[in-house]
Design a protein around this motif. Structure first.
Motif, mmCIF file in Angstrom:
data_model
loop_
_atom_site.group_PDB
_atom_site.id
_atom_site.type_symbol
_atom_site.label_atom_id
_atom_site.label_comp_id
_atom_site.label_asym_id
_atom_site.label_seq_id
_atom_site.Cartn_x
_atom_site.Cartn_y
_atom_site.Cartn_z
ATOM 1 N N ARG A 220 -12.935 97.254 117.712
ATOM 2 C CA ARG A 220 -13.891 98.362 117.783
ATOM 3 C C ARG A 220 -14.936 98.167 118.876
ATOM 4 N NH1 ARG A 220 -15.182 99.469 111.420
ATOM 5 N NH2 ARG A 220 -13.655 97.958 110.697
ATOM 6 N N ALA A 221 -15.272 96.926 119.136
ATOM 7 C CA ALA A 221 -16.313 96.649 120.127
ATOM 8 C C ALA A 221 -16.113 95.222 120.575
ATOM 9 C CB ALA A 221 -17.695 96.810 119.513
ATOM 10 N N GLU A 222 -16.643 94.909 121.717
ATOM 11 C CA GLU A 222 -16.522 93.539 122.163
ATOM 12 C C GLU A 222 -17.870 93.107 122.701
ATOM 13 O OE1 GLU A 222 -12.639 92.372 123.435
ATOM 14 O OE2 GLU A 222 -13.517 91.391 125.176
ATOM 15 N N HIS A 223 -18.307 91.961 122.232
ATOM 16 C CA HIS A 223 -19.606 91.468 122.677
ATOM 17 C C HIS A 223 -19.643 89.963 122.453
ATOM 18 C CE1 HIS A 223 -23.857 91.175 123.467
ATOM 19 N NE2 HIS A 223 -24.023 90.558 122.301
ATOM 20 N N VAL A 224 -19.996 89.256 123.509
ATOM 21 C CA VAL A 224 -20.170 87.809 123.370
ATOM 22 C C VAL A 224 -21.659 87.514 123.486
ATOM 23 C CG1 VAL A 224 -19.668 85.550 124.364
ATOM 24 C CG2 VAL A 224 -17.875 87.299 124.254
ATOM 25 N N PRO A 225 -22.241 87.011 122.410
ATOM 26 C CA PRO A 225 -23.693 86.817 122.426
ATOM 27 C C PRO A 225 -24.097 85.678 123.354
ATOM 28 C CG PRO A 225 -22.776 85.854 120.451
ATOM 29 C CD PRO A 225 -21.632 86.540 121.152
ATOM 30 N N ASP A 226 -25.277 85.775 123.822
ATOM 31 C CA ASP A 226 -25.832 84.741 124.687
ATOM 32 C C ASP A 226 -26.592 83.759 123.791
ATOM 33 O OD1 ASP A 226 -26.504 83.488 127.049
ATOM 34 O OD2 ASP A 226 -28.338 84.676 127.294
ATOM 35 N N LEU A 227 -26.039 82.599 123.599
ATOM 36 C CA LEU A 227 -26.643 81.649 122.674
ATOM 37 C C LEU A 227 -27.269 80.491 123.434
ATOM 38 C CD1 LEU A 227 -23.758 81.704 120.070
ATOM 39 C CD2 LEU A 227 -26.018 82.754 119.840
ATOM 40 N N PRO A 228 -28.396 79.998 122.950
ATOM 41 C CA PRO A 228 -29.081 78.914 123.665
ATOM 42 C C PRO A 228 -28.278 77.615 123.612
ATOM 43 C CG PRO A 228 -30.137 79.318 121.556
ATOM 44 C CD PRO A 228 -29.111 80.401 121.732
ATOM 45 N N LYS A 229 -28.345 76.852 124.685
ATOM 46 C CA LYS A 229 -27.658 75.547 124.724
ATOM 47 C C LYS A 229 -28.347 74.549 123.794
ATOM 48 C CE LYS A 229 -24.546 75.624 128.335
ATOM 49 N NZ LYS A 229 -23.821 76.792 127.756
ATOM 50 N N ALA A 230 -29.642 74.753 123.603
ATOM 51 C CA ALA A 230 -30.372 73.841 122.719
ATOM 52 C C ALA A 230 -31.591 74.567 122.167
ATOM 53 C CB ALA A 230 -30.807 72.588 123.470
ATOM 54 N N VAL A 231 -31.995 74.132 120.994
ATOM 55 C CA VAL A 231 -33.223 74.658 120.404
ATOM 56 C C VAL A 231 -34.400 74.005 121.126
ATOM 57 C CG1 VAL A 231 -34.587 74.750 118.277
ATOM 58 C CG2 VAL A 231 -32.093 75.044 118.195
ATOM 59 N N GLY A 232 -35.421 74.792 121.430
ATOM 60 C CA GLY A 232 -36.579 74.244 122.135
ATOM 61 C C GLY A 232 -37.468 73.408 121.225
ATOM 62 N N ALA A 233 -38.161 72.464 121.811
ATOM 63 C CA ALA A 233 -38.990 71.538 121.021
ATOM 64 C C ALA A 233 -40.052 72.282 120.215
ATOM 65 C CB ALA A 233 -39.643 70.507 121.937
ATOM 66 N N ALA A 234 -40.521 73.414 120.747
ATOM 67 C CA ALA A 234 -41.568 74.158 120.027
ATOM 68 C C ALA A 234 -41.056 74.758 118.721
ATOM 69 C CB ALA A 234 -42.128 75.260 120.919
#
Lengths: 348, 348, 348
Positions: B156-170
């Motif tokens: 129905r739809a195609e989408h690849v989310p942009d996910l962070p390589k790492a969680v930030g220290a904050a």
């Protein structure tokens, strides 16, 4: 003799009442172990928050966990020398059991019948579990085939009790508070299907299978303080008919109940046991599957909050249940291990 | 159809929110079972007295136990027909979970991508665990390869989310009270090494190995109410590619975390999951070893009480980790089973 | 080096005090797991209601569970490089431990003796478990044969402590409240036999056998946070002398204690350990049996509520104990795995 080698058939007296040893305080740890052993997912027993919304003060312990603890207490006195557990009748869950409660058990000998070969006899008992306030939480009849110590011993009395084929609808649900159907969240419970969505004759394949390991059934059976030797002693079992440890029949019942979530997720309470048969032995390594048939549906007098489904749940070993295996012309399908007839409640 | 056979790729809708079934009240029994399953020895999670001295009201449940319970709820809706669990990103432990809390889970479908062979597709979800007050305790993204029911079905739809390589220290440490470094007893914790003693690039072989049994991973995975068939059904597994039950990847994560105590005893909290890959399947009988590399060290804004170590923990099967096995020219070393990138906190 | 590879013989200093890591809060979940692991049925430890009637505020944790938790803490510092656990002496249970208590442990090095081959040495320690209020709950001596890192290393001091052959009757029962003999229900406890019914020289075959599985002893030993590698790592064990994982000796003690219920049901408390020897290794698949001999009976000064039985409990593997196997002319009967000398209390 300070040790208990178990009673033989001729040791039982009709009408006798036996108080069983080792009361046991059941806690949330028993609930967690029960989850680890069977993977049960019924929301009322899994979540205090869900249970409270539905009408309970907190999650009650799983009905079959209560059954197993009560059953376990009866073993040293009733079935240590049993050849086979033949059947159950008139089982009723009378009161919810919550963590912290202490359970004890008493059995009355309600029937005795020597076998024609005089080597064994059938002992009928009514066993009742009590809480620490002395109120009955569960009562059921079972009959077991027990060895005689001495084949020449003469049976003192003979009586076969008249047991009901099924518990009546009016006797169901005494353990259940008023269920708040509006607050009972079907999404959280895992199924949109309420009482009214089931009809007599409907068959449900529960799809999933669960392989049993020796450590698992031993942990379970010890948790219930069930001491039957056949479950624990491989050194003795290696020379037995099967050459292996037998898995406690109640372990299979709990596996079948947990599997039945897939199709019966809102069957939040087992209210009564009409009958049950452990059709064939189960061993470690076997994979258990299950299917259920709705035998009947019933309204419970005075209770508009739930209805009762009379269910037959059949468990098999090493055979998925898409074909609903049960009886064949000659008896049971070879894969069948359990044939259980019980009442479960569902919100309306 | 009243049973759940699981969703296929074409059943997922981008942006859809799925409320998962079976909330679960976690208790000190889950903590004890977790100890029995993995042998974890981190003092904050093991001792109420230690936790109180450090600043907690009592011992919180192990972070990975919380993860597994939340993950387990998502399985029936997300990954029952998964071919593989491909990865994790942006996992954050947001709030301590204490015994008695009830956890539930919700997932949002944040990405969909059909495979080029049109037999399968990748489903990306963000899953979040909530406590009974509705506060998020954990959130993470994962993506799984899911079968299509019908290869001809059109996505129905195609989408690849942009996910962070790492969680930030904050974004680390929100689940942690102010740690009283003076009251944090290093001898009781099992190591004199605080945050400042670790440096990026440092590698630690955790030395010990742990062999996994079928009963153990089944008990664990059922405790989490994770219903993925591949973990439980040997009858079906015998005809599969591996011929055996697969061990839940989270079981391996918890083993690696417990083993990592030997070298990281003061890493008292897993604060975030940057990424993770289950590199190879693990089966009963395999012995799990682990080593870790400090990828980075970070101060957490506003928190002088602890620092954060970004760790890669690599687990292997049947091969000790003295040589720090990881990638070779052609991919992973054959012994590697897990490659996990996460942030852990240590007192300063 | 941030990891702990364990101390070697030359690392121990006579008179040194070692505070062990990882305090542990024990709960009713440990009690339930203990029941699942061993099937113990002693009523005081099983039922809060029974314990209260007898004189306790609630069920105390099983004495051996307390022992195992304390023992487990000592392993990383004392016996990680042990070749063998040689013996126990002067063990005394000093205070009841109830769910919610946090246990920690300290050991003092009370003796050192290098072996004549200079490859190993015997380390004697007195280990003491404390509750969170700093009161001792258990103290015992044990001695272990520990490898030297360097055979050329010179032992710093040599001292063999003088340890009592048995704990005196006056030192028994400090952990026990005044027992109300009238309220102690013998039927619920599972035996009509009180202290006065046992006599020195009496031998009791405990009849039942229990087969041990790998998953069971691993779960138990991890529950105690005992990290000895020999119990967990099959990859390493396959190249060892036995080719298999060794079962923690304490697991066998707990099995023997649970089996001893059949004949000693009213021995509600283990008050002291006079000595003990793990005679032969036990492996998964072995079936454990046990028998006991009453070595002595004693009145405890100032305590008219109970008496003390000095018991030798002998456990065997794969051999029932009807013939009371123990020592032969040449040492122990080949089936013997445990020879334990302890004091247990019984109501009068």
């Amino acid at each position: 003799m300070k040790t208990n080698a178990g009673r033989f058939f001729e040791d039982f007296v009709l009408g006798e009442t036996i108080r069983h040893a080792t009361p046991r305080t059941v806690t949330s740890a028993d609930a967690a172990l029960y989850t680890a052993l069977y993977g049960a997912r019924f929301a009322v027993q899994s979540s205090d928050a869900f249970a409270r919304a539905a009408g309970y003060p907190q999650s009650p312990l799983d009905d079959w966990l209560v059954f197993h603890v009560v059953f376990g207490k009866t073993v040293p006195d009733i079935s240590l020398n049993a050849v086979a557990n033949l059947g159950y009748a008139d089982g009723r869950f009378l009161k919810s059991v919550f963590p912290g409660e202490t359970l004890s058990a008493v059995s009355e000998v309600i029937g005795l019948k020597e076998s024609s070969n005089r080597q064994t006899g059938v002992v009928y008992v009514r066993s009742t579990g009590f809480d620490s306030g002395g109120e009955a939480v569960l009562t059921y009849c079972r009959w077991v085939l027990v060895r005689k110590r001495d084949p020449a011993a003469v049976a003192r009395a003979e009586h076969v009790p008249d047991l009901p084929k099924a518990v009546g609808a009016a006797d169901l649900g005494g353990a259940v508070p008023r269920i708040d159907g509006a607050a009972y969240d079907l999404a959280l419970a895992g199924s949109p299907h309420r009482f009214g969505d089931y009809a007599a004759g409907e068959k449900i394949d529960h799809l999933d299978g669960m392989t049993v390991e020796e450590a698992e059934h031993q942990l379970a059976t010890r948790l219930y303080q069930n001491t039957a030797k056949v479950h624990f002693d491989q050194h003795a079992a290696k020379d037995s008919r099967f050459g292996r440890r037998l898995i406690y029949g109640g372990h299979v019942i709990s596996l079948a109940r947990a599997l039945s979530f897939n199709g019966l997720a809102n069957a939040f309470h087992v209210a009564a046991i009409n009958g049950g048969r452990h059709v064939a032995p189960v061993f470690a390594g076997d994979t258990v599957y299950a299917w259920s048939e709705v035998l009947d549906t019933a309204e419970v007098p005075g209770r508009s909050d739930f209805g009762a489904l009379r269910l037959r749940t059949v468990a098999t070993k090493n055979q998925p249940c898409g074909a609903y295996p049960h009886k064949t012309g000659e008896g049971y399908d070879a894969a069948v291990i359990l044939d259980l007839d019980y009442w479960a409640l569902m919100p309306r």
